[in-house]
Design an enzyme around this catalytic site. Structure first.
Site, short mmCIF file in Angstrom:
data_model
loop_
_atom_site.label_atom_id
_atom_site.label_comp_id
_atom_site.label_asym_id
_atom_site.label_seq_id
_atom_site.Cartn_x
_atom_site.Cartn_y
_atom_site.Cartn_z
N LEU A 1 45.93 29.15 36.91
CA LEU A 1 44.81 28.42 36.74
C LEU A 1 43.86 28.88 35.66
CD1 LEU A 1 43.52 28.73 40.69
CD2 LEU A 1 44.87 26.92 39.34
N GLY A 2 43.93 29.96 35.28
CA GLY A 2 43.07 30.54 34.07
C GLY A 2 43.10 31.92 33.76
N GLY B 1 40.82 35.29 32.52
CA GLY B 1 39.35 35.79 32.11
C GLY B 1 39.50 37.12 31.64
N ALA B 2 38.40 37.74 31.62
CA ALA B 2 37.89 39.17 31.34
C ALA B 2 38.88 40.06 32.15
CB ALA B 2 36.59 39.48 31.21
N GLY C 1 41.49 39.50 34.16
CA GLY C 1 42.98 39.17 34.57
C GLY C 1 43.11 37.74 34.69
N VAL D 1 44.45 34.35 36.87
CA VAL D 1 44.30 33.79 38.05
C VAL D 1 45.35 32.74 38.48
CG1 VAL D 1 42.68 32.47 39.59
CG2 VAL D 1 41.62 34.18 37.82
N LYS E 1 43.85 36.64 41.81
CA LYS E 1 43.64 37.29 40.53
C LYS E 1 44.20 38.29 40.43
CE LYS E 1 39.28 36.99 39.03
NZ LYS E 1 39.55 36.27 37.96
N ASP F 1 28.71 39.79 33.49
CA ASP F 1 29.50 38.72 32.67
C ASP F 1 29.12 37.19 33.23
OD1 ASP F 1 32.93 38.10 31.79
OD2 ASP F 1 31.31 37.64 30.76
#
Length: 786
Positions: free
Chosen positions: A512-513, A515-516, A518, A520, A535, A630
């Protein structure tokens, strides 16, 4: 006295309002600009036949907005509520039909009353229909929004509860906020009843019914009072048909006790309501899982339910005995039955939903089962039933008194007075013998020998206990991970195995994506078909299992409508994963930066308030203060109703220390960093305030904080906004039509939040109040940092 007076006056106002509405000419068409008021006429819009009304109704110390049945001025039944979990409306509010839908004016601010009653295609008129459905039309009289598509706890004749939808009970007969139970129509055609906070429908359901076949389009209620499922060619009936008369109105409601009831209202005889069917039909209401909270047991007599705490527990809230119980003593680490420090209390004919951390064992007697738990470091309770014994840790859920089959529950307790020379005052402790002291005169030699002997015995026992504890810890660690359900707000998230999450995500297939913290992945829990987001954490601090679980419990106990809910976690070996509720509408970044049609001004205002309230909760209202570290549009996710929810909160402390100051630059979020990050200064909640200020300005302008393609003086958003503000040219920031006063207020709040000095920035409580327009905002100083 004032409270008592309000309880008397509200029903009188309600009855008077209905009487005046009945005398008023009935209308089926509501034109743009038409408005309602809570305390002055008109207070509602009637359907043509006068049976239904949409508008303000008194609730608690204020008013709510909804639809109710009007068989007579003395009898009202609410069938739908707008924004049921929002704050109550004050008497000076105004409800108005606008091009965007129904908007509420309160505290000098306009807002949409519900994301279900608005439209982006342009409202033209509205109607309160004879069916109980409130609809909004466009200029061609096409229905573009209707309450039947988004029921709360009730469906009416002619309405369909579609597959994937649910009903949620109310808190009480007089409080129509979201309650404890839900009814869901699953994709396989089943209808499932379970606690509303349940993370896994298949395990926590207290009733289900249906054909177990796909293709059924939802639960229908027809004009004959028949409830059924339909797949285009076949029907599956839940109830038979009754009467088809124009003087009867049928509704089906998931009531506050978790029972789905079919009601008939005979308007010709005005005899009130009649219950035609109950699903499930229970002789003991304790069969509804979740009636009583964790660590309490349910008893019922003559239709009255009572929730009682287990021995050694007290109510979490004495005014709400159904909220659950907590231990009235604290323990540190593992405790065993040494020196009569622990004993077992017995509850006859009491059982619970078994979630044992060990496999069931066969016991010839309940005494064997009791003693097995007493000697087990990890056992808090045991259940003996039909020569079988289950050992379990806390919390206990769905505990009930069951007289149909013999069983016994044992609760481990601590004798707080052991070793103090007197008997414990606990009456349920017949087995805990009092510790007595006898004065004897020992010679010096005997005393020395005795002390040496006792010291040797204690040392040996301590060594044996340590070895036993390590052995048990290694043996039970994995099994214990499955014993902590995430049912209610006070309980830690559920522990998953790595294998469960690997299977749920099909081998971490759909990303799904990233990020900072880890990557997802999208997943689905088995049986319940609940979609989740998993995640997989990276660069996590190499801390112990206990510390990690403590952080998970801290995050799991946070519960706010503007926070993404943590459902569970995994901490096997080096694998650290978090399980969240799935957010179907992507991130705020997708909405304001990439969307072809950016959200309207009113929706952007609502999103900004959602984020501010979520951060305020993290900073000041949750049990443990959490600094997000964040805040950025990518970490603001949107649910099915376009409600903004904050994700990744509380995870910064799980990163390696060297990462807390470098990951933002690497991940492309440097524009949201407060200046103190670059000065190696202590980080406080004011760092989040700065980040929110930047995000707020991005929401206002629907652009990123830095755009290299922009004109030279507009590359840095913060500099450009400040320049336009000082020059009185705010119209340059927002090309579409907006509320100028609101725009000015939001820009000032953003500039205040983005001040260089942390002490100059407002706290989030004041930020929320300023955004809501409840306090005056002075001119922000020029001391900001971009």
């Amino acid at each position: 006295m004032a409270s008592a007076t309000s309880y008397i006056l509200f029903p009188l106002i309600f009855s008077l309002a209905f009487a005046l509405e009945a005398a008023r000419p009935r209308q089926s068409n509501i034109t743009l600009g038409t408005s309602l008021h809570p305390s002055t006429n008109p207070t509602s819009w009637l359907s043509p036949n006068g049976r239904f009304a949409f508008g303000f109704y008194p609730e608690g110390t204020g008013f709510s907005i909804g639809i109710w049945l009007v068989p007579s001025p003395e009898n009202t039944t609410v069938i739908w509520t707008a924004g049921r979990d929002d704050l109550l409306v004050t008497k000076d509010a105004v409800l108005k039909l606008t091009r965007e839908g129904l908007k509420l004016l309160q505290n000098s601010e306009w807002r949409l009353i519900s994301r279900y009653i608005y439209t982006s295609t342009g409202a033209f008129s509205a109607s309160m229909l004879d069916s109980g459905n409130f609809v909004i039309y466009d200029s061609n009289f096409n229905v573009i929004s209707e309450t039947f598509d988004n029921p709360t706890d009730t469906i009416m004749a002619g309405q369909v509860l579609h597959t994937g939808s649910e009903l949620v009970s109310s808190v009480s007969e007089t409080n129509h906020s979201s309650g404890k139970f839900q009814l869901s129509v699953q994709i396989d055609g089943q209808i499932v009843w379970c606690p509303a906070a349940s993370p896994d429908i298949s395990e926590d359901a207290y009733h289900s019914i249906g054909p177990y076949l796909e293709g059924y389009q939802g639960l229908n209620l027809d004009d004959n009072g028949r409830l059924y499922l339909f797949n285009g060619s076949a029907t599956f009936n839940l109830t038979k048909g009754f009467w088809n008369r124009t003087t009867r109105v049928y509704r089906a409601t998931l009531d506050v006790d978790g029972i789905f009831r079919l009601y008939s209202h005979n308007l010709e005889l005005n005899t009130g309501q009649e219950v035609l069917a109950e699903i499930p039909k229970l002789t003991d209401l304790c069969g509804v899982k979740g009636t009583c909270g964790l660590n309490s047991y349910c008893t019922s007599a003559q239709g009255v339910v009572a929730c009682e705490c287990l021995p050694g527990f007290d109510y979490l809230d004495g005014n709400r005995t159904s909220s659950g119980c907590t231990r009235n003593f604290t323990t540190s680490g593992c405790y065993l039955n040494n020196d009569n420090t622990t004993y077992m209390s017995t509850l006859e004919n009491v059982t619970w939903s078994v979630d044992a951390y060990t496999e069931q064992t066969y016991s010839t007697s309940k005494e064997d089962c009791r003693d097995a738990c007493l000697k087990d470091c990890f056992c808090d309770a045991a259940l003996f039933q039909v020569n079988r014994c289950w050992k379990q840790g806390l919390p206990l859920r769905y505990v009930i008194r069951d007289s149909t089959e013999y069983c016994a529950t044992f609760i481990k307790r601590v004798n707080m007075s052991a070793g103090e020379g007197h008997v414990s005052s606990v009456a349920e402790n017949p087995a805990a013998a009092p510790v007595t002291t006898t004065n004897r005169k020992f010679s010096t030699k005997i005393l020395i020998v005795s002390v040496a002997l006792i010291t040797g015995i204690i040392s040996t026992l301590a060594a044996l206990m340590f070895i036993f504890y390590r052995y048990q810890d290694g043996r039970y660690r994995r099994m214990r991970r499955n014993r902590e359900p995430a049912l209610v707000d006070e309980i830690a998230p559920r522990s998953f195995s790595y294998r469960e999450l690997r299977e749920a995500t099909d081998g971490f297939k759909e990303e799904l994506g990233k990020g900072a913290f880890g990557t997802v992945f999208k997943g689905t829990l088995p049986r319940g078909q609940r979609v989740i987001a998993v995640k997989r954490l990276e660069k996590v601090v190499a801390e112990g299992e206990r510390e990690f679980r403590t952080e998970m419990r801290t995050i799991g106990r946070t519960h706010h409508k503007n926070l993404v809910r943590l459902l569970g976690f995994c901490d096997e070996s080096t694998n650290r994963l978090l399980v969240y509720e799935y957010m179907s509408n992507g991130s705020l970044a997708d909405l304001i930066f990439k969307a072809d049609r950016r959200p309207g001004w009113d929706e952007r205002v609502g999103i900004a308030l959602d984020i501010a309230r979520g951060i305020h909760y993290l900073h000041e209202e949750c049990e443990t203060r959490i600094i997000h570290c964040d805040i950025k549009p990518q970490n603001i996710l949107m649910d099915d109703n376009r409600t903004a929810k904050i994700s990744d909160f509380g995870l910064a402390k799980l990163l390696m220390p060297s990462q807390t100051r470098t990951f933002t630059g690497i991940r492309g979020t440097r524009g949201y960093l407060a200046p103190e990050w670059h000065k190696s200064a202590p980080i406080s909640v004011k760092a989040d305030v700065y980040s929110f200020g930047i995000v707020l300005l991005e929401i206002v302008c629907c652009r990123r904080n830095m755009e290299l393609e922009a004109e030279a003086d507009a590359i840095i958003l913060l500099d450009w906004v400040h320049h336009c503000f000082m020059a009185g040219e705010l119209e340059k920031l927002v090309p579409d039509e907006v509320d100028v006063i609101e725009l000015n207020r939001f820009v000032k709040v953003g500039l205040w939040c983005a001040q260089s000095e942390p002490g100059t920035r407002p706290c989030m409580k004041n930020v929320v109040m300023m955004l809501e327009g409840n306090v005056d905002i002075s001119l922000p100083p020029p001391g900001f940092s971009s």
